[in-house]
Design a protein around this motif. Sequence first.
Motif, short mmCIF file in Angstrom:
data_model
loop_
_atom_site.label_atom_id
_atom_site.label_comp_id
_atom_site.label_asym_id
_atom_site.label_seq_id
_atom_site.Cartn_x
_atom_site.Cartn_y
_atom_site.Cartn_z
N VAL A 77 33.64 31.75 63.84
CA VAL A 77 32.21 31.43 63.67
C VAL A 77 31.44 31.75 64.94
N ASP A 78 31.97 31.32 66.07
CA ASP A 78 31.34 31.57 67.37
C ASP A 78 31.16 33.05 67.63
N VAL A 95 21.91 33.72 76.32
CA VAL A 95 22.01 32.27 76.21
C VAL A 95 21.64 31.81 74.81
N LEU A 96 20.61 32.43 74.22
CA LEU A 96 20.22 32.07 72.85
C LEU A 96 21.39 32.32 71.89
N GLY A 97 21.98 33.52 71.99
CA GLY A 97 23.12 33.82 71.14
C GLY A 97 24.29 32.89 71.41
N SER A 98 24.54 32.64 72.69
CA SER A 98 25.63 31.75 73.08
C SER A 98 25.37 30.32 72.62
N LEU A 99 24.11 29.89 72.71
CA LEU A 99 23.73 28.54 72.29
C LEU A 99 24.03 28.32 70.82
N LEU A 100 23.52 29.24 69.98
CA LEU A 100 23.73 29.10 68.55
C LEU A 100 25.21 29.21 68.19
N ALA A 101 25.89 30.18 68.82
CA ALA A 101 27.29 30.43 68.50
C ALA A 101 28.19 29.29 68.96
N LEU A 143 27.37 26.16 69.80
CA LEU A 143 27.08 24.91 69.11
C LEU A 143 27.76 24.88 67.75
N ALA A 144 27.65 26.00 67.00
CA ALA A 144 28.27 26.05 65.67
C ALA A 144 29.80 26.09 65.79
N LEU A 179 35.64 42.07 66.29
CA LEU A 179 37.08 41.89 66.09
C LEU A 179 37.81 41.67 67.41
N VAL A 180 37.46 42.48 68.41
CA VAL A 180 38.11 42.32 69.72
C VAL A 180 37.81 40.94 70.29
N GLY A 181 36.55 40.51 70.20
CA GLY A 181 36.18 39.19 70.72
C GLY A 181 36.94 38.08 70.02
N PHE A 182 36.99 38.13 68.69
CA PHE A 182 37.67 37.08 67.92
C PHE A 182 39.16 37.07 68.20
#
Length: 235
Positions: free
Chosen positions: A174-175, A130-136, A138-139, A200-203
């Motif tokens: 960015v996310d 959630v912390l990683g998801s929150l920062l990502a 939001l940005a 890369l796969v995620g993006f």
Amino acid sequence: MSSTSGSSTLSRPIPRFASIGSPYFGIMLAVMAVVLILSNIGASKGVVLGPIVTDGGFFLFPLAYILGDVMSEVYGFKVARKAIVTSFALSVFASLCYWIIIALPGFGDDYGNAKQAAIEGALGPVPLIVLGSLLAFLAGQTINSWILVKMKARTGERTLWARLMSSSVVGEFVDTLIFCSIAASVIGITDFPTFVNYVLVGFLYKTLVEFLFVPITALVIGLIKKREPSYGVRV
């Protein structure tokens, strides 16, 4: 010179948006929050599909961005930002609930201990996710929404597909970079080549999904604009 400047200002299209008085915004906000909470749980599991490295939330998360595009286009940046912050406040609340559930004493028999271990394994990493998801998010989502609305201020109702695609590329990159940098160690990624694969796969996956859904996203946006009584009010 002032005449030319005034003519340029007058010729620029005025972006139109809707207020949030109808039920449509509330429904989209609820779906975005649920998608985000579920994707955070799924992201705690590493997934390997042949040469592809990803996580268990990969099929859900693009939906949150698509909803963000719809809200940004129909309601404007301020309303979209409110939806982003609200979704993450609910996600943080869910994480707090997981922590309390894990901390509560359970049955002391073998079955109870096995259940406790399973819950800790499934929900224990979620706060870091959630912390990683929150920062990502939001940005990335804020940049995505800002670009979309800024482009709309220049083009008005035209070239919706360009707004959706351009904002998605920047926002998703960015996310993904921020999220993967924090989540990689949580799901067990420890070497650099696997990390690069994960990013890369995620993006590419998220961006491709958004591109493929552009016709559907545009259709949904058109339908909501027609059904929103207040659409056309400048906010």
